[in-house]
Motif scaffolding. Structure first.
Motif, PDB file in Angstrom:
ATOM      1  N   ILE A  26       8.487 -25.855  -2.557  1.00 57.14           N
ATOM      2  CA  ILE A  26       9.449 -26.029  -1.477  1.00 57.14           C
ATOM      3  C   ILE A  26       9.009 -25.158  -0.304  1.00 57.14           C
ATOM      4  CG2 ILE A  26      11.848 -25.535  -0.791  1.00 57.14           C
ATOM      5  CD1 ILE A  26      12.646 -26.257  -3.682  1.00 57.14           C
ATOM      6  N   SER A  27       9.142 -25.670   0.899  1.00 52.40           N
ATOM      7  CA  SER A  27       8.715 -24.936   2.078  1.00 52.40           C
ATOM      8  C   SER A  27       9.363 -23.550   2.119  1.00 52.40           C
ATOM      9  CB  SER A  27       9.114 -25.723   3.331  1.00 52.40           C
ATOM     10  OG  SER A  27       8.761 -25.012   4.488  1.00 52.40           O
ATOM     11  N   GLY A  28       8.523 -22.531   2.291  1.00 48.48           N
ATOM     12  CA  GLY A  28       9.017 -21.158   2.336  1.00 48.48           C
ATOM     13  C   GLY A  28       8.984 -20.442   1.002  1.00 48.48           C
ATOM     14  N   HIS A  29       8.834 -21.165  -0.068  1.00 47.29           N
ATOM     15  CA  HIS A  29       8.729 -20.543  -1.390  1.00 47.29           C
ATOM     16  C   HIS A  29       7.317 -20.024  -1.605  1.00 47.29           C
ATOM     17  CE1 HIS A  29      12.420 -22.519  -3.532  1.00 47.29           C
ATOM     18  NE2 HIS A  29      12.742 -21.893  -2.399  1.00 47.29           N
ATOM     19  N   ARG A  30       7.236 -18.820  -2.152  1.00 45.78           N
ATOM     20  CA  ARG A  30       5.921 -18.212  -2.342  1.00 45.78           C
ATOM     21  C   ARG A  30       5.538 -18.028  -3.807  1.00 45.78           C
ATOM     22  NH1 ARG A  30       6.497 -12.950   1.173  1.00 45.78           N
ATOM     23  NH2 ARG A  30       4.417 -12.520   0.340  1.00 45.78           N
ATOM     24  N   SER A  31       6.508 -18.235  -4.701  1.00 43.75           N
ATOM     25  CA  SER A  31       6.216 -18.101  -6.129  1.00 43.75           C
ATOM     26  C   SER A  31       6.135 -19.487  -6.758  1.00 43.75           C
ATOM     27  CB  SER A  31       7.331 -17.287  -6.812  1.00 43.75           C
ATOM     28  OG  SER A  31       7.189 -17.348  -8.218  1.00 43.75           O
ATOM     29  N   LEU A  46       3.269 -21.154 -18.736  1.00 41.75           N
ATOM     30  CA  LEU A  46       1.811 -21.027 -18.637  1.00 41.75           C
ATOM     31  C   LEU A  46       1.427 -19.816 -17.790  1.00 41.75           C
ATOM     32  CD1 LEU A  46       1.001 -24.780 -18.194  1.00 41.75           C
ATOM     33  CD2 LEU A  46      -0.239 -23.310 -19.776  1.00 41.75           C
ATOM     34  N   PHE A  47       1.796 -19.831 -16.523  1.00 40.78           N
ATOM     35  CA  PHE A  47       1.516 -18.699 -15.624  1.00 40.78           C
ATOM     36  C   PHE A  47       2.315 -18.829 -14.349  1.00 40.78           C
ATOM     37  CE2 PHE A  47      -2.543 -21.183 -16.199  1.00 40.78           C
ATOM     38  CZ  PHE A  47      -2.263 -22.183 -15.295  1.00 40.78           C
ATOM     39  N   GLU A  48       2.337 -17.715 -13.602  1.00 42.03           N
ATOM     40  CA  GLU A  48       3.047 -17.658 -12.325  1.00 42.03           C
ATOM     41  C   GLU A  48       2.157 -17.038 -11.270  1.00 42.03           C
ATOM     42  OE1 GLU A  48       5.239 -14.434 -11.361  1.00 42.03           O
ATOM     43  OE2 GLU A  48       6.008 -15.327  -9.500  1.00 42.03           O
ATOM     44  N   TYR A  49       2.197 -17.612 -10.085  1.00 41.69           N
ATOM     45  CA  TYR A  49       1.419 -17.103  -8.959  1.00 41.69           C
ATOM     46  C   TYR A  49       2.362 -16.741  -7.821  1.00 41.69           C
ATOM     47  CZ  TYR A  49      -2.911 -18.477 -11.160  1.00 41.69           C
ATOM     48  OH  TYR A  49      -3.972 -18.574 -12.022  1.00 41.69           O
ATOM     49  N   PHE A  50       1.991 -15.659  -7.148  1.00 41.20           N
ATOM     50  CA  PHE A  50       2.745 -15.207  -5.983  1.00 41.20           C
ATOM     51  C   PHE A  50       1.753 -14.647  -4.993  1.00 41.20           C
ATOM     52  CE2 PHE A  50       6.383 -13.866  -3.666  1.00 41.20           C
ATOM     53  CZ  PHE A  50       6.049 -12.657  -3.081  1.00 41.20           C
ATOM     54  N   SER A  95      11.649 -18.483  -4.091  1.00 41.45           N
ATOM     55  CA  SER A  95      11.314 -17.787  -2.848  1.00 41.45           C
ATOM     56  C   SER A  95      10.377 -16.611  -3.074  1.00 41.45           C
ATOM     57  CB  SER A  95      12.586 -17.293  -2.171  1.00 41.45           C
ATOM     58  OG  SER A  95      13.383 -18.366  -1.761  1.00 41.45           O
ATOM     59  N   PHE A  96      10.815 -15.659  -3.878  1.00 40.29           N
ATOM     60  CA  PHE A  96      10.036 -14.436  -4.071  1.00 40.29           C
ATOM     61  C   PHE A  96       9.699 -14.179  -5.523  1.00 40.29           C
ATOM     62  CE2 PHE A  96      10.310 -13.148   0.218  1.00 40.29           C
ATOM     63  CZ  PHE A  96      11.564 -13.482   0.675  1.00 40.29           C
ATOM     64  N   GLY A  97      10.268 -14.964  -6.423  1.00 39.32           N
ATOM     65  CA  GLY A  97       9.992 -14.748  -7.828  1.00 39.32           C
ATOM     66  C   GLY A  97      10.533 -13.433  -8.326  1.00 39.32           C
ATOM     67  N   GLY A  99      12.846 -12.766 -10.450  1.00 36.63           N
ATOM     68  CA  GLY A  99      13.453 -12.733 -11.775  1.00 36.63           C
ATOM     69  C   GLY A  99      14.831 -13.334 -11.810  1.00 36.63           C
ATOM     70  N   ARG A 100      15.711 -12.935 -10.912  1.00 36.30           N
ATOM     71  CA  ARG A 100      17.053 -13.491 -10.921  1.00 36.30           C
ATOM     72  C   ARG A 100      17.153 -14.727 -10.039  1.00 36.30           C
ATOM     73  NH1 ARG A 100      21.392 -10.167 -12.393  1.00 36.30           N
ATOM     74  NH2 ARG A 100      22.650 -10.857 -10.634  1.00 36.30           N
ATOM     75  N   GLU A 101      16.029 -15.102  -9.455  1.00 31.91           N
ATOM     76  CA  GLU A 101      16.027 -16.270  -8.589  1.00 31.91           C
ATOM     77  C   GLU A 101      15.958 -17.546  -9.397  1.00 31.91           C
ATOM     78  OE1 GLU A 101      12.629 -15.363  -5.928  1.00 31.91           O
ATOM     79  OE2 GLU A 101      14.029 -16.175  -4.471  1.00 31.91           O
ATOM     80  N   THR A 102      16.569 -18.580  -8.856  1.00 28.17           N
ATOM     81  CA  THR A 102      16.483 -19.888  -9.489  1.00 28.17           C
ATOM     82  C   THR A 102      15.123 -20.501  -9.216  1.00 28.17           C
ATOM     83  OG1 THR A 102      18.852 -20.272  -9.316  1.00 28.17           O
ATOM     84  CG2 THR A 102      17.459 -22.215  -9.521  1.00 28.17           C
ATOM     85  N   GLN A 103      14.525 -21.087 -10.231  1.00 27.40           N
ATOM     86  CA  GLN A 103      13.292 -21.832 -10.077  1.00 27.40           C
ATOM     87  C   GLN A 103      13.648 -23.316  -9.956  1.00 27.40           C
ATOM     88  OE1 GLN A 103       9.986 -20.821 -12.759  1.00 27.40           O
ATOM     89  NE2 GLN A 103      11.062 -18.945 -13.297  1.00 27.40           N
ATOM     90  N   TYR A 104      13.036 -23.964  -8.985  1.00 28.60           N
ATOM     91  CA  TYR A 104      13.263 -25.390  -8.750  1.00 28.60           C
ATOM     92  C   TYR A 104      12.012 -26.153  -9.182  1.00 28.60           C
ATOM     93  CZ  TYR A 104      17.324 -23.830  -6.191  1.00 28.60           C
ATOM     94  OH  TYR A 104      18.516 -23.242  -5.855  1.00 28.60           O
ATOM     95  N   PHE A 105      12.238 -27.166  -9.999  1.00 26.04           N
ATOM     96  CA  PHE A 105      11.126 -27.863 -10.623  1.00 26.04           C
ATOM     97  C   PHE A 105      10.749 -29.139  -9.885  1.00 26.04           C
ATOM     98  CE2 PHE A 105      10.274 -25.802 -14.721  1.00 26.04           C
ATOM     99  CZ  PHE A 105      11.331 -24.912 -14.770  1.00 26.04           C
ATOM    100  N   GLY A 106       9.477 -29.490 -10.027  1.00 31.07           N
ATOM    101  CA  GLY A 106       8.981 -30.767  -9.551  1.00 31.07           C
ATOM    102  C   GLY A 106       9.146 -31.836 -10.623  1.00 31.07           C
ATOM    103  N   PRO A 107       8.699 -33.064 -10.331  1.00 29.84           N
ATOM    104  CA  PRO A 107       8.884 -34.179 -11.267  1.00 29.84           C
ATOM    105  C   PRO A 107       7.931 -34.146 -12.453  1.00 29.84           C
ATOM    106  CG  PRO A 107       7.703 -34.917  -9.346  1.00 29.84           C
ATOM    107  CD  PRO A 107       8.088 -33.499  -9.074  1.00 29.84           C
TER     108      PRO A 107
END
Lengths: 114, 114
Positions: A26-31, A46-50, A95-97, A99-107
């Motif tokens: 999503i635009s503006g999300h960095r994680s 699997l993994f996370e990038y920021f 947005s910043f990853g 931990g308490r942030e919601t993750q939004y998934f793709g299809p």
């Protein structure tokens, strides 16, 4: 705002090949995080990038790798494909990853290894 | 290590009835987040609701509410006035403060009958 997009949506490969999956957050999300979903193992991280750096890694072999670009888009690569790699691969962004942030998934990308 | 348990593999509910999906979790950490996601047959994970471990009030989002009982380590999802479109897989997940790794339960398949 556009949601998380993943390409391709479907993929068929044979054993031994390699594959690259793409995720645009999503635009503006960095994680960006990647998950594998199989009927047997369920959903696994699997993994996370920021900011182009891998911050967290799940318990997967080195055949699974990823990267993130300066525009936050991410790719994951699986080398030397095995039958067990057949799965739905989901990408999620936040947005910043923090931990308490919601993750939004793709299809997701459905990968079938023959 | 964290663990999420969803004990109901499948549930069948009549349209317009309320339904409760069970979720228990295990962690020794004090700061964590609890999430519920809906996954239709298309595969995309849709965020429904979030509860922080320090939130004193139960979270609500429209027809969704989270019954959070911290001492019992449970975070049940309540859907009021169910609709046919609610038929899907539902996943409970958690992460720890400062980590974007979501740990998922095995999911509950909810079927709404007309």
């Amino acid at each position: 705002k556009a949601g998380v997009t993943q390409t391709p949506r479907y993929l068929i490969k044979t054993r031994g090949q390699q594959v690259t999956l793409s995720c645009s957050p999503i635009s503006g999300h960095r994680s960006v995080s990647w998950y594998q979903q199989t009927p047997g193992q369920g959903l696994q991280f699997l993994f996370e990038y920021f900011s182009e750096t891998q911050r967290n890694k799940g318990n997967f072999p080195g055949r699974f790798s990823g990267r993130q670009f300066s525009n936050s888009r991410s790719e994951m690569n699986v080398s030397t494909l095995e039958l067990g790699d057949s799965a739905l691969y989901l990408c999620a962004s936040s947005s910043f990853g923090g931990g308490r942030e919601t993750q939004y998934f793709g299809p997701g990308t459905r990968l079938l290894v023959l | 290590a964290q663990k999420i348990t969803q004990t109901q593999p499948g549930m069948f509910v009549q349209e317009k009835e309320a339904v409760t999906l069970d979720c228990t979790y295990d962690t020794s950490d004090q700061s964590y987040g609890l999430f519920w996601y809906k996954q239709p047959s298309s595969g995309e994970m849709i965020f429904l609701i979030y509860q922080g471990s320090y939130d004193e009030q139960n979270a609500t989002e429209g027809r969704y509410s989270l019954n959070f009982q911290k001492a019992r380590k449970s975070a049940n999802l309540v859907i009021s006035a169910s609709q046919l479109g609610d038929s899907a897989m539902y996943f409970c997940a958690m992460n720890l403060q400062g980590a974007q790794k979501l740990v998922f339960g095995q999911g509950t398949r909810l079927t709404i009958n007309p």
